[in-house]
Design a protein around this motif. Structure first.
Motif, mmCIF file in Angstrom:
data_model
loop_
_atom_site.group_PDB
_atom_site.id
_atom_site.type_symbol
_atom_site.label_atom_id
_atom_site.label_comp_id
_atom_site.label_asym_id
_atom_site.label_seq_id
_atom_site.Cartn_x
_atom_site.Cartn_y
_atom_site.Cartn_z
ATOM 1 N N TRP A 1 -30.693 83.508 148.885
ATOM 2 C CA TRP A 1 -29.452 82.994 149.462
ATOM 3 C C TRP A 1 -29.706 82.240 150.763
ATOM 4 N N ILE A 2 -30.673 82.705 151.527
ATOM 5 C CA ILE A 2 -31.013 82.002 152.772
ATOM 6 C C ILE A 2 -31.586 80.625 152.455
ATOM 7 N N GLY A 3 -32.419 80.547 151.391
ATOM 8 C CA GLY A 3 -32.950 79.249 150.970
ATOM 9 C C GLY A 3 -31.843 78.311 150.510
ATOM 10 N N LEU A 4 -30.845 78.861 149.842
ATOM 11 C CA LEU A 4 -29.734 78.039 149.341
ATOM 12 C C LEU A 4 -28.873 77.459 150.459
ATOM 13 N N LEU A 5 -28.960 78.023 151.661
ATOM 14 C CA LEU A 5 -28.208 77.469 152.790
ATOM 15 C C LEU A 5 -28.608 76.026 153.086
ATOM 16 N N SER A 6 -29.813 75.652 152.647
ATOM 17 C CA SER A 6 -30.267 74.277 152.854
ATOM 18 C C SER A 6 -29.394 73.267 152.127
ATOM 19 N N LEU A 7 -28.590 73.726 151.170
ATOM 20 C CA LEU A 7 -27.687 72.823 150.461
ATOM 21 C C LEU A 7 -26.653 72.212 151.394
ATOM 22 N N THR A 8 -26.466 72.810 152.575
ATOM 23 C CA THR A 8 -25.556 72.208 153.555
ATOM 24 C C THR A 8 -26.067 70.838 154.005
ATOM 25 N N TYR A 9 -27.356 70.548 153.746
ATOM 26 C CA TYR A 9 -27.902 69.217 154.031
ATOM 27 C C TYR A 9 -27.165 68.131 153.256
ATOM 28 N N LEU A 10 -26.572 68.524 152.117
ATOM 29 C CA LEU A 10 -25.869 67.534 151.296
ATOM 30 C C LEU A 10 -24.769 66.829 152.090
ATOM 31 N N ALA A 11 -24.169 67.552 153.015
ATOM 32 C CA ALA A 11 -23.151 66.930 153.871
ATOM 33 C C ALA A 11 -23.773 65.818 154.700
ATOM 34 N N GLY A 12 -25.009 66.043 155.175
ATOM 35 C CA GLY A 12 -25.713 65.032 155.955
ATOM 36 C C GLY A 12 -26.190 63.862 155.111
ATOM 37 N N ILE A 13 -26.513 64.146 153.851
ATOM 38 C CA ILE A 13 -26.945 63.081 152.948
ATOM 39 C C ILE A 13 -25.798 62.101 152.699
ATOM 40 N N TYR A 14 -24.573 62.618 152.720
ATOM 41 C CA TYR A 14 -23.401 61.746 152.604
ATOM 42 C C TYR A 14 -23.166 60.976 153.903
ATOM 43 N N SER A 15 -23.266 61.646 155.037
ATOM 44 C CA SER A 15 -22.866 61.021 156.313
ATOM 45 C C SER A 15 -23.869 59.989 156.826
ATOM 46 N N SER A 16 -25.161 60.144 156.514
ATOM 47 C CA SER A 16 -26.179 59.223 157.059
ATOM 48 C C SER A 16 -25.912 57.756 156.724
#
Length: 398
Positions: A260-275
């Protein structure tokens, strides 16, 4: 060559060459940042395996980013002599091989040395990719291309954390590292064939006098100095959150597993949209306004993450990631356009500050975590973000 012919040789959005550049740099961003950050979710495991403290477990990442920061000061100069693509290809192969070696020789001293060398190798892509974009892409498309490249780095960082964080629940950390090394070796080969050769690069001898002059000119620009400080604050705060989030979530009231801690990296998807969207927002509202707003959103994210609710923490982490990548995309593309005459050195200095923030704040925040816990760390990071807002306001055009 006529001026019209020269302009037409720049790579524009929609062309096959533009797509090839984006695919190649996307893969390069994935490779270097998965190499760099795959160990971040492993920090509690590394602390136990090597019998070191929580602060010491951040050293493999910190020494990598220090080496990366130092390497960035010189890779631009070296690429001025040998070319952008050859340096990036060599760096990608070196990083992949070093990652494989670090997995098969699990000794703390060697592990730290391998991480230093990985940081130096990563520097061969990090600064040169920005310079390549500034040289080869049409000016109107630089911001968009830079944003998509940063999306690749975001996916690389996310995937490195995600793959490693999930795998270490089922296999050893050495095996997980080896798998990522093999993947990045394949990417290095693909990058060699995908990336178009430079059309606007002119080789010239490495001259230390010109090198020093480029640094003086870049540092004399007040706007560039402020952008360099922004890079330090942005990356330092971002890495600090992700370094110690694993420890925080292993404790009460959360007590999550490594998966579950590894899955927290999915929050990067928000950054992939914003960049990539940050360039459009900058044109519409002004880059300085976008930077200020994104710093405020990062601050709001820190506040939400300081609460005891897992759902609010996840929301805060997603908001924090969204704002961080948009702010970084805005600042880095601004540097590429502002440092027009000394673009390679300007990009190197920005990234030097950026990764020094990762090293300095990323490790010093470990001492805050050990002595004041997550709440103390939240206050520590919030203070730097408030300073970032104050400095960003000074970037307003006069």
């Amino acid at each position: 060559m006529s001026k019209q012919a020269s302009l037409s040789s720049y790579i524009e959005y929609g062309s096959s060459a533009f797509k090839a550049v984006l695919y190649a740099l996307f893969l390069a961003g994935f490779a270097i940042f998965s190499s760099l950050y795959c160990i971040q979710p492993m920090m509690p495991i590394l602390a136990k395996f090597f019998q070191v403290s929580a602060t010491q477990s951040s050293f493999p990442l910190s020494v990598s980013t220090i080496a990366l920061a130092v390497g960035l000061l010189f890779t631009g100069l070296i690429s001025d002599r040998f070319g952008r693509k050859p340096i990036m290809v060599t760096a990608l192969f070196a990083a992949a091989v070093l990652l494989l070696l670090s997995a098969v020789v699990p000794h703390w001293g060697f592990f730290l040395i391998s991480r230093v060398l990985i940081g130096l190798a990563v520097s061969g892509v990090a600064a040169v990719a920005m310079t390549y974009i500034g040289e080869e892409i049409a000016e109107k498309d630089v911001g968009f291309a830079m944003g998509l490249y940063i999306s690749g780095t975001a996916i690389g960082g996310m995937s490195g954390r995600l793959i490693a964080g999930v795998l270490v629940d089922f296999i050893t950390w050495q095996s997980a590292t080896f798998i990522i090394g093999l993947l990045n070796l394949a990417i290095a080969i693909a990058f060699y064939y995908l990336l178009p050769n430079s059309q606007h690069f002119s080789s010239y001898p490495m001259q230390w006098q010109r090198f020093a002059q480029s640094f003086r000119k870049s540092l004399a620009d007040q706007k560039l100095r402020l952008l360099f400080i922004q890079g330090f604050i942005l990356m330092g705060c971002f890495v600090s959150i992700f370094n110690y989030m694993s420890y925080h979530l292993l404790e009460r009231p959360f007590v999550l597993s490594q998966v579950w801690i590894g899955l927290l990296s999915l929050t990067y998807l928000a950054g992939i949209y914003s960049s990539p969207h940050a360039a459009h927002w900058g044109r519409q509202f002004g880059r300085h306004k976008v930077l200020v707003i994104m710093l405020f959103l990062m601050l709001l994210g820190v506040v939400l993450m300081s609460l005891s609710s897992l759902w609010l923490l996840l929301l805060g982490l997603a908001l924090f990631s969204f704002a961080f990548f948009a702010a970084h995309s805005t600042a880095s593309s601004w540097v590429a356009l502002q440092a027009l005459q000394y673009r390679a050195v300007g990009s190197s200095l920005y990234l030097f500050s950026y990764y020094m923030g990762s090293s300095v704040l990323g490790s010093s925040s470990g001492l805050v975590w050990e002595n004041a816990g997550w709440q103390g760390l939240s206050v520590f990071i919030a203070g730097f973000l408030i300073a970032g807002v104050v400095l960003a306001l000074q970037l307003k055009p006069r």
